[in-house]
Design a protein around this motif. Structure first.
Motif, PDB file in Angstrom:
ATOM      1  N   GLU A  26      40.125 -27.684  10.093  1.00 45.42           N
ATOM      2  CA  GLU A  26      39.881 -28.839   9.370  1.00 45.42           C
ATOM      3  C   GLU A  26      39.149 -28.380   7.691  1.00 45.42           C
ATOM      4  O   GLU A  26      39.349 -28.991   7.067  1.00 45.42           O
ATOM      5  CB  GLU A  26      39.148 -30.284   9.835  1.00 45.42           C
ATOM      6  CG  GLU A  26      40.110 -30.343  11.582  1.00 45.42           C
ATOM      7  CD  GLU A  26      39.797 -29.839  12.440  1.00 45.42           C
ATOM      8  OE1 GLU A  26      39.969 -30.134  13.892  1.00 45.42           O
ATOM      9  OE2 GLU A  26      39.625 -28.309  12.916  1.00 45.42           O
ATOM     10  N   ASP A  27      38.320 -27.451   8.195  1.00 51.50           N
ATOM     11  CA  ASP A  27      37.432 -27.727   7.145  1.00 51.50           C
ATOM     12  C   ASP A  27      38.290 -27.198   6.034  1.00 51.50           C
ATOM     13  O   ASP A  27      37.783 -27.206   4.885  1.00 51.50           O
ATOM     14  CB  ASP A  27      36.134 -26.931   7.180  1.00 51.50           C
ATOM     15  CG  ASP A  27      35.732 -26.529   6.013  1.00 51.50           C
ATOM     16  OD1 ASP A  27      35.220 -27.164   5.402  1.00 51.50           O
ATOM     17  OD2 ASP A  27      36.188 -25.169   5.299  1.00 51.50           O
ATOM     18  N   LEU A  68      47.611 -33.572  12.638  1.00 49.50           N
ATOM     19  CA  LEU A  68      47.676 -34.632  12.383  1.00 49.50           C
ATOM     20  C   LEU A  68      47.632 -35.522  11.135  1.00 49.50           C
ATOM     21  O   LEU A  68      47.297 -34.778  10.289  1.00 49.50           O
ATOM     22  CB  LEU A  68      45.962 -35.163  12.758  1.00 49.50           C
ATOM     23  CG  LEU A  68      46.362 -36.416  13.376  1.00 49.50           C
ATOM     24  CD1 LEU A  68      46.258 -37.272  14.958  1.00 49.50           C
ATOM     25  CD2 LEU A  68      44.623 -37.344  12.601  1.00 49.50           C
ATOM     26  N   ILE A  69      48.121 -36.338  11.237  1.00 49.68           N
ATOM     27  CA  ILE A  69      48.434 -37.581   9.855  1.00 49.68           C
ATOM     28  C   ILE A  69      48.371 -38.544  10.181  1.00 49.68           C
ATOM     29  O   ILE A  69      48.580 -38.821  11.302  1.00 49.68           O
ATOM     30  CB  ILE A  69      50.062 -36.742   9.148  1.00 49.68           C
ATOM     31  CG1 ILE A  69      50.224 -38.013   7.275  1.00 49.68           C
ATOM     32  CG2 ILE A  69      50.603 -37.548  10.140  1.00 49.68           C
ATOM     33  CD1 ILE A  69      51.299 -37.563   7.165  1.00 49.68           C
ATOM     34  N   LYS A  70      47.686 -39.494   9.482  1.00 45.41           N
ATOM     35  CA  LYS A  70      47.602 -41.070   9.428  1.00 45.41           C
ATOM     36  C   LYS A  70      48.175 -41.570   8.231  1.00 45.41           C
ATOM     37  O   LYS A  70      47.860 -41.825   7.172  1.00 45.41           O
ATOM     38  CB  LYS A  70      45.917 -41.091   9.049  1.00 45.41           C
ATOM     39  CG  LYS A  70      45.085 -40.994  10.368  1.00 45.41           C
ATOM     40  CD  LYS A  70      43.844 -42.556  10.107  1.00 45.41           C
ATOM     41  CE  LYS A  70      43.301 -41.966  11.873  1.00 45.41           C
ATOM     42  NZ  LYS A  70      42.175 -42.570  11.577  1.00 45.41           N
ATOM     43  N   PRO A  71      49.770 -42.038   8.392  1.00 44.91           N
ATOM     44  CA  PRO A  71      50.491 -42.700   7.606  1.00 44.91           C
ATOM     45  C   PRO A  71      50.281 -44.073   7.788  1.00 44.91           C
ATOM     46  O   PRO A  71      49.296 -44.708   8.280  1.00 44.91           O
ATOM     47  CB  PRO A  71      51.543 -42.186   7.804  1.00 44.91           C
ATOM     48  CG  PRO A  71      51.065 -42.398   9.533  1.00 44.91           C
ATOM     49  CD  PRO A  71      50.215 -41.124   9.561  1.00 44.91           C
ATOM     50  N   LEU A  72      50.234 -44.640   6.190  1.00 43.56           N
ATOM     51  CA  LEU A  72      49.996 -46.039   5.586  1.00 43.56           C
ATOM     52  C   LEU A  72      50.967 -47.229   6.352  1.00 43.56           C
ATOM     53  O   LEU A  72      52.136 -46.723   5.739  1.00 43.56           O
ATOM     54  CB  LEU A  72      49.094 -46.234   4.451  1.00 43.56           C
ATOM     55  CG  LEU A  72      47.784 -45.676   4.401  1.00 43.56           C
ATOM     56  CD1 LEU A  72      47.805 -45.856   2.454  1.00 43.56           C
ATOM     57  CD2 LEU A  72      46.420 -45.944   5.146  1.00 43.56           C
ATOM     58  N   PHE A  73      50.876 -47.666   7.267  1.00 45.91           N
ATOM     59  CA  PHE A  73      51.339 -48.809   7.411  1.00 45.91           C
ATOM     60  C   PHE A  73      51.168 -50.547   6.829  1.00 45.91           C
ATOM     61  O   PHE A  73      50.560 -51.052   6.463  1.00 45.91           O
ATOM     62  CB  PHE A  73      52.012 -49.522   8.725  1.00 45.91           C
ATOM     63  CG  PHE A  73      52.575 -47.583   9.182  1.00 45.91           C
ATOM     64  CD1 PHE A  73      53.954 -47.532   9.369  1.00 45.91           C
ATOM     65  CD2 PHE A  73      51.690 -47.187  10.287  1.00 45.91           C
ATOM     66  CE1 PHE A  73      54.394 -46.200  10.323  1.00 45.91           C
ATOM     67  CE2 PHE A  73      51.845 -45.706  10.717  1.00 45.91           C
ATOM     68  CZ  PHE A  73      53.600 -45.563  10.478  1.00 45.91           C
ATOM     69  N   TYR A  74      52.103 -50.868   5.493  1.00 43.96           N
ATOM     70  CA  TYR A  74      52.096 -52.242   5.257  1.00 43.96           C
ATOM     71  C   TYR A  74      51.688 -53.967   5.541  1.00 43.96           C
ATOM     72  O   TYR A  74      53.651 -52.625   6.306  1.00 43.96           O
ATOM     73  CB  TYR A  74      52.690 -52.120   3.821  1.00 43.96           C
ATOM     74  CG  TYR A  74      51.928 -50.678   2.448  1.00 43.96           C
ATOM     75  CD1 TYR A  74      51.276 -51.404   1.824  1.00 43.96           C
ATOM     76  CD2 TYR A  74      52.844 -49.418   3.015  1.00 43.96           C
ATOM     77  CE1 TYR A  74      50.226 -50.080   1.137  1.00 43.96           C
ATOM     78  CE2 TYR A  74      51.619 -48.156   2.157  1.00 43.96           C
ATOM     79  CZ  TYR A  74      50.392 -48.969   1.133  1.00 43.96           C
ATOM     80  OH  TYR A  74      49.811 -48.089   0.483  1.00 43.96           O
ATOM     81  N   THR A  94      45.724 -32.818   8.528  1.00 44.58           N
ATOM     82  CA  THR A  94      44.645 -31.466   9.226  1.00 44.58           C
ATOM     83  C   THR A  94      46.093 -30.750  10.160  1.00 44.58           C
ATOM     84  O   THR A  94      46.178 -31.187  11.082  1.00 44.58           O
ATOM     85  CB  THR A  94      43.898 -30.591   9.919  1.00 44.58           C
ATOM     86  OG1 THR A  94      43.506 -32.323  10.889  1.00 44.58           O
ATOM     87  CG2 THR A  94      42.624 -32.136   8.929  1.00 44.58           C
ATOM     88  N   ILE A  95      45.574 -29.362  10.355  1.00 45.31           N
ATOM     89  CA  ILE A  95      45.838 -28.596  11.432  1.00 45.31           C
ATOM     90  C   ILE A  95      44.817 -27.942  12.263  1.00 45.31           C
ATOM     91  O   ILE A  95      43.363 -28.209  12.314  1.00 45.31           O
ATOM     92  CB  ILE A  95      45.968 -27.349  10.805  1.00 45.31           C
ATOM     93  CG1 ILE A  95      47.604 -27.381  10.275  1.00 45.31           C
ATOM     94  CG2 ILE A  95      47.649 -25.914  11.995  1.00 45.31           C
ATOM     95  CD1 ILE A  95      47.748 -25.894   9.382  1.00 45.31           C
TER      96      ILE A  95
END
Length: 225
Positions: free
Chosen positions: A171-172, A93-99, A140-141
């Motif tokens: 995750e840790d 999972l990734i949480k990219p930022l959108f502006y 995280t994987i």
């Protein structure tokens, strides 16, 4: 010596035999099986027990694999030329930022969850995640499949947190690795994970532990929002 070893913790040998032991794509690799049918020891402890067996001369990929994960292809060719100083997985999972600019003077940041790495889930062929090329970086994987090279583990800096028995241990590991400058990346495999994951109170407790440990407000995880 095998170029790849499978490490799995087993509490259902029928599933394990179907998915791993009798998998034709894994027949040339050593499979290390920890039997949890008698004593249900935490997965993190089992994985650390394997890490403790590593020797300075070892040179192979280690695949920490759930008993119900199925490779539908030989994973080794996709690993052979990768950077040995990274963590890898089948899905993450990734949480990219959108502006977004709503007014001339105001810019808002929006973070959206994005699952990278496409896998089949369950028995009915449900597709999960986004197919990728190359090896994109993730936060995280997912714990169903974590891959590291023995040379990285031999350095002695990466171990699974044994306070996390059955949840959040990967995750840790990703957060701990990132603190050492070690990236987590995705490899696009043809694969299937039979389980949808186990949610509940124990998962919540494990998530709270990780958030406290790293002083973060949320965990970027495929199994926890």
């Amino acid at each position: 010596m095998s170029d790849l070893k499978i490490v799995s913790v087993v509490n259902d040998f029928e599933i394990f035999n179907r998915c791993i032991a009798n998998n034709e794509y894994l027949k040339n690799f050593e499979i290390v099986c920890y039997d949890n049918t008698v004593e249900n020891i935490g997965i993190s402890k089992r994985y650390n027990a394997f890490i403790d067996t590593l020797d300075v001369k070892d040179d192979f990929w280690v695949v920490f694999l759930h008993q119900d994960f199925i490779f539908n292809e030989n994973p080794l060719p996709l690993l052979q030329n990768l950077d040995k100083n990274c963590l890898y997985g089948a899905v993450g999972l990734i949480k990219p930022l959108f502006y977004m600019r709503f007014k001339p003077k105001f810019i808002f940041k929006i973070a959206r969850r994005c699952t990278l790495g496409q896998i089949f889930e369950g028995e009915n062929g449900r597709i999960v995640g986004n197919r990728v090329s190359g090896n994109p970086i993730v936060n995280t994987i997912d714990c169903c499949c974590l891959i590291m090279h023995s040379s990285l583990l031999r350095k002695g800096k990466l171990r699974f947190d044994e306070n996390l028995c059955f949840h959040m241990y990967v995750e840790d590991m990703c957060y701990a690795a990132k603190q050492q400058g070690i990236l987590s990346k995705i490899v696009q495999f043809d694969c299937r994970h039979l389980s949808h994951g186990n949610m509940g109170e124990e998962l919540d407790k494990s998530a709270d532990y990780v958030k406290s440990k790293y002083n973060i407000r949320e965990i970027n995880s495929t199994c926890y929002k």
